[in-house]
Design an enzyme around this catalytic site. Structure first.
Site, PDB file in Angstrom:
ATOM      1  N   LYS A  85       0.941  -1.209  -0.112  1.00  0.00           N
ATOM      2  CA  LYS A  85       0.113   0.089   0.139  1.00  0.00           C
ATOM      3  C   LYS A  85       0.755   1.252   0.020  1.00  0.00           C
ATOM      4  O   LYS A  85       0.581   2.279  -0.729  1.00  0.00           O
ATOM      5  CB  LYS A  85      -0.997  -0.099   1.258  1.00  0.00           C
ATOM      6  CG  LYS A  85      -2.010  -1.170   1.267  1.00  0.00           C
ATOM      7  CD  LYS A  85      -3.122  -0.621   0.355  1.00  0.00           C
ATOM      8  CE  LYS A  85      -4.213  -1.697   0.313  1.00  0.00           C
ATOM      9  NZ  LYS A  85      -5.206  -1.437  -1.030  1.00  0.00           N
ATOM     10  N   GLU A 107     -10.140   6.477   2.509  1.00  0.00           N
ATOM     11  CA  GLU A 107     -11.134   5.191   2.875  1.00  0.00           C
ATOM     12  C   GLU A 107     -10.083   4.102   3.416  1.00  0.00           C
ATOM     13  O   GLU A 107      -8.967   3.976   2.878  1.00  0.00           O
ATOM     14  CB  GLU A 107     -11.983   4.829   1.788  1.00  0.00           C
ATOM     15  CG  GLU A 107     -11.365   3.749   0.855  1.00  0.00           C
ATOM     16  CD  GLU A 107     -10.129   4.223   0.057  1.00  0.00           C
ATOM     17  OE1 GLU A 107     -10.345   5.641   0.036  1.00  0.00           O
ATOM     18  OE2 GLU A 107      -9.614   3.605  -0.703  1.00  0.00           O
ATOM     19  N   SER A 375       1.892  -9.698  -0.990  1.00  0.00           N
ATOM     20  CA  SER A 375       1.850  -8.190  -0.714  1.00  0.00           C
ATOM     21  C   SER A 375       1.716  -7.594   0.629  1.00  0.00           C
ATOM     22  O   SER A 375       1.951  -6.388   0.527  1.00  0.00           O
ATOM     23  CB  SER A 375       0.407  -8.088  -1.286  1.00  0.00           C
ATOM     24  OG  SER A 375      -0.422  -8.838  -0.745  1.00  0.00           O
TER      25      SER A 375
END
Lengths: 393, 270
Positions: A85, A107, A375
């Site tokens: 991220k 969000e 990830s």
């Protein structure tokens, strides 16, 4: 708009008129800075010194031996704040600063994107407001605290199903109202143009590194690249550099929840239909009238009734295929990778591991080279995993 | 069903009386099918010149809490697209004034754009506005609108450039829906003075009548926008608030709605 933001027929700008100038401004800034020398030098600096890039590529020798394949893991789990991220939040945060925006909003579902945005906001000295469904606030108290410690304000969203999609709705409403000074930092390759293209751009660093690393280690391309798909940013990031290599299979693992037949899942591409949600045309989970239905996955990052438009395109043209991995399969993969390799994957990434295991077990895939995008790391999921495995912590 | 009045005819009718148009907005089926129908009847009897009717959506990104709650009430009461069209048919049993539909694009897309517009026309809808459909994405909708004689409405806001106003005027018919504030729907205390400037700017690009919505809640707001040159005012959240406040007492709900609607209509008279 300079571009139409379409991937085939998917994508676009399905937003209220009030947001169009903001999207135009963002597109123009993105196009200006994406190849800008100083911007990229700044971004590279932060990616390396703040986030910890490049990430390694680990040959998972024990699992490879067990499964009879060559398995490589792209270690995005090693990054600051625990997942891929941060690649996107750094990119967009810096872009917002170059644009002269004073405030970031985001969000978050489980909190991972919120934490990454809070960290970047703290580092760039920009105030951050994070919208989070009140159900999620309740379920993820620790992550709320992590965001707040970094100075972000977490705003619980009480409308709708009180989860991720409602947090996105509320963040969009905030942006509509405060478009002058605020940048909406969307966490995945979804939303209206230019977000899918822009988030992809900031995540292609995964694919670029991975391609080079696998060539160094193997001297050839992998047979398959596997990644989990929620909104779709880590998967697009790693797929992007292999799209033109038709011999490389691209496989996305979606949140299969309790199984597709149960109706409780987040497998938008496997079981959804075409629709317009959060600014773009893509696959969505919806009823016959087009009302959006709720998704379910044990992994909060895959618990979303939409998916990035480029994935819909890749599915339609047959360049990538998508599989639904159930909660149980993901939980078993979480244990498998921890036990065999000493690496605890995030539950999202555990879906990719489970998908890899299924692939490796096909007789025709024996001996193949498989690249899995790991990830994120599992620290955030330990309480949940313990609970699901019946262990009291 | 009597002949449906067009927007053009309606604007002529009110202009003849030296008035602006008062157009209330409610969500079909809020708080339930029967009460909602009674509310619309009350609004018509209290001087509504046209109606804006919303089909509830699960994810209404352009709406504030008032309309969101109305959507939830309607969906909880089992509103569907079929029931929505049925609702319009029932309204057409007692009035021929123009009906504009507010609907998020996914409901149109899922049903099939052509089919949705055909059914809209057949059930007596004059115009369709999708809050999340800018002209860039509206090719199919505009085509279907022309085919079935439905007016396609677009939003124009303070931030809309002249170039876009031109594009919007090429695609729309019926009227232009001017968003008076930056933000989502919801009752507000004042109307921005820049609305006057925006009305002037739209006039330079577009001959269609202008109706102002988003944030219009008081008779003074209505008067202000009509004096500023708009042909009509759309009032949503202020009426829906009266529904939400009086869920336990339908009789009082109708009295309050009637009283307020009459005041709002009165404010359109110059």
């Amino acid at each position: 708009m300079i571009m139409d933001g379409k991937f085939g027929k998917y994508g676009g700008i399905f937003v209220p008129e009030l947001l169009i100038p903001a999207l135009e401004e963002l597109e123009s800034a993105f196009l200006k800075y994406k190849d800008h020398k100083k911007f990229n030098a700044d971004l590279d600096f932060y990616l390396s010194e703040f986030a910890g890039r490049p990430t390694g590529m680990y040959y998972a020798k024990n699992l490879s031996e067990k499964l009879g394949c060559k398995i490589y893991l792209k270690r995005e789990d090693m990054l600051h704040t625990g997942a891929h991220k941060i690649n996107n939040t750094l990119g967009q945060g810096l872009l917002a600063q170059y644009m002269g925006k004073e405030r970031l909003i985001a969000e978050t579902g489980a909190g991972q994107h919120g934490i990454a945005t809070a960290a970047v906001g703290a580092m760039l000295e920009m105030p951050v407001d994070v919208y989070m469904g009140s159900e999620d606030v309740e379920r993820q108290k620790l992550n709320v605290f992590r965001m707040e410690v970094s100075g972000a304000q977490v705003i619980p969203v009480e409308s709708g199903s009180r989860t991720l999609k409602d947090a996105i709705n509320q963040a969009m409403r905030d942006w509509i109202t405060n478009v002058d000074n605020t940048h909406y930092l969307i966490g995945s390759t979804m939303g209206p143009h230019p977000y899918p293209a822009m988030v992809k751009h900031f995540q292609t660093v995964i694919g670029k590194e991975a391609r080079q690393q696998i060539m160094e280690k193997e001297g050839s391309l992998p047979d398959a690249v596997i990644a989990c798909v929620g909104g779709g940013s880590n998967s697009i990031g790693i797929f992007s550099e292999f799209l033109d290599d038709k011999e490389v299979e691209l496989i996305g693992a979606e949140g299969g929840g309790h199984g597709i037949e149960s109706g409780n899942h987040g497998a938008t591409l496997c079981a959804g239909t075409e629709g317009v949600l959060h600014g773009s045309l893509s696959y969505v989970l919806q009823d016959n009238d087009g009302q959006i239905t709720e998704a379910h996955s044990v992994s909060a990052g895959l618990d979303y009734p939409g998916v990035g438009p480029e994935h819909s395109y890749l599915k339609t043209i047959g360049r990538a295929r998508y599989e639904a991995i159930t909660d149980d399969e993901a939980l078993r993969a979480f244990q498998l990778l921890s036990k065999y390799e000493g690496i605890m994957p995030a539950l999202e990434s555990a879906h990719a591991i489970a998908c890899m295991e299924k692939y490796a077990k096909q007789p025709e895939n024996k001996g193949k080279t498989i690249l899995v995008n790991l990830s994120g790391r599992g620290d955030k999921d330990m309480f949940l995993a313990a609970k699901l495995l019946g262990v009291e912590v | 069903m009597n002949k449906v009045e067009s927007y053009e005819e309606m604007f002529k009718r009110v202009q003849k009386k030296n008035e602006g148009a008062f157009v209330p907005f409610v969500v079909a089926g809020d708080p339930d099918f029967g009460t909602s129908l009674q509310i619309v009847q009350t609004l018509v009897n209290s001087g509504a010149d046209a109606l804006e009717i919303g089909f509830a959506f699960s994810d209404p990104i352009a709406d504030g809490p008032t309309v969101q709650d109305a959507d939830v009430r309607a969906l909880d009461e089992g509103m569907t697209t079929d029931r929505g069209f049925e609702f319009i048919r029932r309204i057409r049993e007692f009035t021929s004034i123009p009906i504009g539909l507010l609907v998020y694009y996914n409901l149109i897309y899922k049903r099939g754009v052509d089919r949705f517009y055909q059914e809209a026309h057949e059930n007596g809808i004059n115009a369709i506005l999708s809050a999340d459909l800018p002209p860039e994405e509206a090719e199919d909708a505009v085509k279907a609108a022309k085919k079935y004689g439905v007016d396609q409405i677009f939003l124009a806001a303070q931030t809309t450039t002249n170039q876009r106003l031109k594009k919007i005027s090429e695609f729309s018919s019926g009227f232009t829906y001017l968003v008076s504030v930056m933000g989502v729907t919801g009752a507000r205390k004042e109307v921005k003075t820049s609305t006057v400037d925006l009305i002037k700017r739209i006039r330079e690009h577009n001959e269609l009548p202008i109706m102002v919505g988003f944030g219009i809640s008081q008779p003074e707001h209505v008067q202000e926008v009509i004096l500023a040159g708009a042909e009509g005012a759309i009032v949503g959240s202020a009426i829906i608030d009266l529904i939400a406040e009086n869920l336990q007492d339908k009789e009082k709900m109708m009295v309050e709605i009637s009283k307020n609607a009459q005041k709002l209509k009165e404010a359109t008279k110059m």
